[in-house]
Design a protein around this motif. Structure first.
Motif, mmCIF file in Angstrom:
data_model
loop_
_atom_site.group_PDB
_atom_site.id
_atom_site.type_symbol
_atom_site.label_atom_id
_atom_site.label_comp_id
_atom_site.label_asym_id
_atom_site.label_seq_id
_atom_site.Cartn_x
_atom_site.Cartn_y
_atom_site.Cartn_z
ATOM 1 N N ASP A 84 -2.025 -18.458 -18.298
ATOM 2 C CA ASP A 84 -1.380 -17.540 -19.239
ATOM 3 C C ASP A 84 -0.856 -16.300 -18.532
ATOM 4 O O ASP A 84 0.263 -15.842 -18.789
ATOM 5 C CB ASP A 84 -2.372 -17.106 -20.322
ATOM 6 C CG ASP A 84 -2.844 -18.257 -21.184
ATOM 7 O OD1 ASP A 84 -2.020 -19.129 -21.503
ATOM 8 O OD2 ASP A 84 -4.038 -18.292 -21.528
ATOM 9 N N LEU A 85 -1.687 -15.754 -17.633
ATOM 10 C CA LEU A 85 -1.365 -14.489 -16.994
ATOM 11 C C LEU A 85 -1.621 -14.555 -15.494
ATOM 12 O O LEU A 85 -2.519 -15.263 -15.033
ATOM 13 C CB LEU A 85 -2.229 -13.350 -17.566
ATOM 14 C CG LEU A 85 -2.179 -13.095 -19.067
ATOM 15 C CD1 LEU A 85 -3.229 -12.047 -19.452
ATOM 16 C CD2 LEU A 85 -0.790 -12.655 -19.496
ATOM 17 N N VAL A 109 -2.563 -11.568 -12.829
ATOM 18 C CA VAL A 109 -2.857 -10.143 -12.722
ATOM 19 C C VAL A 109 -3.106 -9.806 -11.260
ATOM 20 O O VAL A 109 -3.725 -10.582 -10.523
ATOM 21 C CB VAL A 109 -4.068 -9.725 -13.592
ATOM 22 C CG1 VAL A 109 -3.795 -10.019 -15.056
ATOM 23 C CG2 VAL A 109 -5.350 -10.406 -13.155
ATOM 24 N N TYR A 142 -7.706 -15.154 -22.256
ATOM 25 C CA TYR A 142 -6.503 -15.597 -21.549
ATOM 26 C C TYR A 142 -6.897 -16.289 -20.244
ATOM 27 O O TYR A 142 -7.748 -15.794 -19.493
ATOM 28 C CB TYR A 142 -5.599 -14.413 -21.220
ATOM 29 C CG TYR A 142 -5.116 -13.633 -22.411
ATOM 30 C CD1 TYR A 142 -4.077 -14.105 -23.208
ATOM 31 C CD2 TYR A 142 -5.704 -12.404 -22.744
ATOM 32 C CE1 TYR A 142 -3.638 -13.384 -24.300
ATOM 33 C CE2 TYR A 142 -5.273 -11.682 -23.841
ATOM 34 C CZ TYR A 142 -4.236 -12.176 -24.613
ATOM 35 O OH TYR A 142 -3.808 -11.461 -25.694
ATOM 36 N N SER A 200 -6.151 -17.004 -16.434
ATOM 37 C CA SER A 200 -5.491 -16.070 -15.525
ATOM 38 C C SER A 200 -5.627 -16.488 -14.073
ATOM 39 O O SER A 200 -6.567 -17.185 -13.684
ATOM 40 C CB SER A 200 -6.083 -14.666 -15.692
ATOM 41 O OG SER A 200 -7.458 -14.664 -15.330
ATOM 42 N N PRO A 242 3.020 -18.418 -15.057
ATOM 43 C CA PRO A 242 2.415 -17.502 -16.026
ATOM 44 C C PRO A 242 3.443 -17.009 -17.048
ATOM 45 O O PRO A 242 4.641 -16.947 -16.763
ATOM 46 C CB PRO A 242 1.926 -16.336 -15.160
ATOM 47 C CG PRO A 242 2.858 -16.354 -13.982
ATOM 48 C CD PRO A 242 3.142 -17.809 -13.725
ATOM 49 N N ASN A 243 2.965 -16.678 -18.237
ATOM 50 C CA ASN A 243 3.840 -16.098 -19.256
ATOM 51 C C ASN A 243 4.135 -14.634 -18.981
ATOM 52 O O ASN A 243 5.144 -14.097 -19.442
ATOM 53 C CB ASN A 243 3.196 -16.224 -20.635
ATOM 54 C CG ASN A 243 3.050 -17.671 -21.071
ATOM 55 O OD1 ASN A 243 2.025 -18.291 -20.855
ATOM 56 N ND2 ASN A 243 4.092 -18.224 -21.675
ATOM 57 N N ALA A 244 3.223 -13.973 -18.256
ATOM 58 C CA ALA A 244 3.417 -12.563 -17.933
ATOM 59 C C ALA A 244 2.648 -12.231 -16.661
ATOM 60 O O ALA A 244 1.657 -12.891 -16.321
ATOM 61 C CB ALA A 244 2.950 -11.666 -19.085
ATOM 62 N N ILE A 245 3.128 -11.209 -15.959
ATOM 63 C CA ILE A 245 2.471 -10.697 -14.756
ATOM 64 C C ILE A 245 2.136 -9.241 -15.006
ATOM 65 O O ILE A 245 2.975 -8.462 -15.478
ATOM 66 C CB ILE A 245 3.393 -10.835 -13.527
ATOM 67 C CG1 ILE A 245 3.654 -12.315 -13.236
ATOM 68 C CG2 ILE A 245 2.791 -10.149 -12.309
ATOM 69 C CD1 ILE A 245 4.711 -12.560 -12.178
ATOM 70 N N LEU A 246 0.897 -8.859 -14.702
ATOM 71 C CA LEU A 246 0.462 -7.477 -14.866
ATOM 72 C C LEU A 246 -0.052 -6.968 -13.529
ATOM 73 O O LEU A 246 -0.854 -7.631 -12.861
ATOM 74 C CB LEU A 246 -0.640 -7.355 -15.919
ATOM 75 C CG LEU A 246 -0.288 -7.784 -17.343
ATOM 76 C CD1 LEU A 246 -0.698 -9.244 -17.571
ATOM 77 C CD2 LEU A 246 -0.970 -6.902 -18.372
ATOM 78 N N LEU A 280 2.349 -8.456 -24.378
ATOM 79 C CA LEU A 280 2.450 -9.813 -23.860
ATOM 80 C C LEU A 280 3.430 -10.636 -24.693
ATOM 81 O O LEU A 280 3.650 -10.351 -25.873
ATOM 82 C CB LEU A 280 1.077 -10.477 -23.862
ATOM 83 C CG LEU A 280 -0.009 -9.778 -23.039
ATOM 84 C CD1 LEU A 280 -1.337 -10.520 -23.168
ATOM 85 C CD2 LEU A 280 0.398 -9.651 -21.576
#
Length: 477
Positions: free
Chosen positions: A82-83, A85, A113, A115, A206-210, A464
């Motif tokens: 999902d993520l 990080v 999530y 990750s 991933p759907n998003a990177i933080l 997100l």
């Protein structure tokens, strides 16, 4: 060591130079080369007396070899997450039972999530915390820096003419000597980092990177190329004067200027400070901070009060003179006042506490290393007054409702514009500290929220992609 006035003058000349000579316009691989040079050149020009302990080259090499094996395994066997990080080992500052949490992302990850976690080893002092981490690292991102440099040296970017021009301008207009080859290596490293990160993203999807800090240029470029939302957290003081804050006059797309899709600042105060930047106009969202939320709750609960508790945060700035200043502060303390001073060292820039050893002669002073408990938020929650030269904890204290004083040593000019004699003060003398410490404290909670918005985890989760909105909202235990 240059004065604060001279430092400001030199930085102003640097900003004039980049605009006059249109340095942002040169593109390499589709993005602005000056964008990734601006930060290191800024700090060369600023000449802040900042100490950062170096790590042995063989240690970094061993970490890169281990990271290479981990990266190969992930590229071959990794499944969708999902993520992604990216954080740092010094973020492992929250003890929960026998485990340690990352202050930036673990509260979010507890919501369930999946990750991929990249953790930079920015300090060897957190080895015990890393061993007991609630969510251990999957990969040390040093592998991207190591191979980015190796490949950048073997196959450099086509930017030497631009680098020579920049070096000539810096020498002619600022009398700052910089090697064109050094500049080219910075650019070439980012080119290759982006390509290497792309290989990892192709597998993990991933759907998003933080990320927990600015300066992740290679990862940001790779994310943009794959259409993955890139969310960058505010780290430390981040306003329009910072080298990674891009002025409004600069033209170019988000990709060309290597900007995040979202800059997650702590509060609306920071959004206002960035109003004259591209980030402030197009990308900023106030989300708060997990540890400030925690510290507020702790401070609002019943707590024992015994005298005056001063909390001082260091950051490797002007350390020798800082110790002298603290020594004098202790000597001039009112005899009738019951007080104690907790000195929390920076987890990266003040790893070696030997310079603070002579303060141990004062029974009321405790020196606490960056990796040692209690963490800074516990100290601030129980504190009465905060002291610093130029740490971002100046604002963390205010967010919690604790007044903060600026120690007038090298680098303090970075914070002097905040002085209002209500929440923020200048410690022009050590006696002034004791005067403020003994005065009534009436925190403005509405103003405190301006520095850090409440509800960090909910606010960050709201950034997100909607495809992740069906995940459980309750924190997992």
């Amino acid at each position: 060591m240059i004065s604060g006035e001279e430092r400001s003058r030199r930085l102003e000349k640097l900003f004039e130079l980049e605009r006059k000579h249109d340095l942002f316009s040169f593109r390499i691989d589709g993005w602005s080369a000056w964008r990734v040079l601006r930060n290191p050149i800024y700090w060369l020009v600023a000449e802040l007396p900042l100490s950062k302990p170096s790590r042995p080259a063989y240690v970094r090499l061993l970490e890169a070899v281990r990271g290479t094996l981990d990266l190969a395994r992930l590229i071959v066997f990794e499944s969708r997450r999902d993520l992604l990080v990216k954080t740092c080992r010094s973020g492992l500052r929250v003890a929960r039972g026998t485990q340690y949490e990352d202050v930036y992302f673990d509260r979010l990850l507890r919501r369930g999530y999946s990750s991929l976690k990249l953790v930079e080893i920015n300090s060897p002092d957190f080895e015990a915390q890393a061993t007991a981490a609630w969510r251990p690292a999957d990969l040390d991102p040093v592998v991207f820096t190591f191979w980015g440099r190796v490949l950048g040296r073997l196959f450099p970017a086509d930017a030497m003419s631009f680098c020579r021009r920049v070096a000539e301008l810096l020498q002619a207009e600022l009398q700052v000597a910089v090697s064109p080859s050094w500049l080219l290596m910075r650019i070439s490293t980012v080119v290759w980092q982006a390509r290497l990160y792309d290989m990892l993203l192709a597998r993990s999807k991933p759907n998003a990177i933080l990320v927990s800090d600015t300066g992740e240029y290679g990862l940001c470029l790779a994310a943009h190329r794959r259409g993955i939302r890139f969310i960058e957290l505010q780290h430390g003081v981040f306003d329009a004067s910072q080298p990674d804050a891009i002025p409004l006059w600069v033209e170019g797309s988000t990709v060309e200027l290597v900007l995040p899709d979202v800059l997650a600042t702590r509060g609306v105060y920071w959004s206002e400070q960035l109003a004259s930047t591209r980030q402030g106009r197009d990308h900023v969202v106030a989300v708060g901070d997990a540890m400030i939320d925690w510290a507020r709750a702790r401070r609002n609960s019943a707590r024992e009060r015994s005298g005056v508790h001063l909390v001082l945060t260091s950051q490797g700035l002007d350390t020798s003179r800082l110790v002298d200043w603290i020594d004098e502060l202790a000597r001039c303390a009112p005899a009738s006042l019951e007080w104690r001073l907790s000195i929390k060292l920076h987890p990266v820039y003040d790893r070696n506490p030997h310079e603070f050893e002579r303060l141990k002669k004062h029974a009321r002073i405790r020196v606490i290393s960056g990796a040692e408990q209690p963490n800074i938020f516990e100290l601030l929650a129980d504190g009465d007054l905060h002291l610093t030269i130029a740490s971002a904890c100046h604002f963390d204290a205010a967010s919690i409702g604790v007044r903060s004083m600026i120690i007038p040593l090298a680098g303090h000019e970075l914070l002097t514009n905040t002085v209002d004699d209500k929440m923020f003060f200048l410690a022009c003398t050590q006696s002034k500290v004791w005067e403020i410490a003994a005065s009534p404290d009436a925190p403005d909670l509405a103003r405190a929220n301006r520095f850090s918005s409440p509800g960090y985890v909910d606010n960050l989760a709201a950034l997100l992609p909607s495809t992740l909105s069906t995940l459980a909202e309750a924190e997992l235990t």
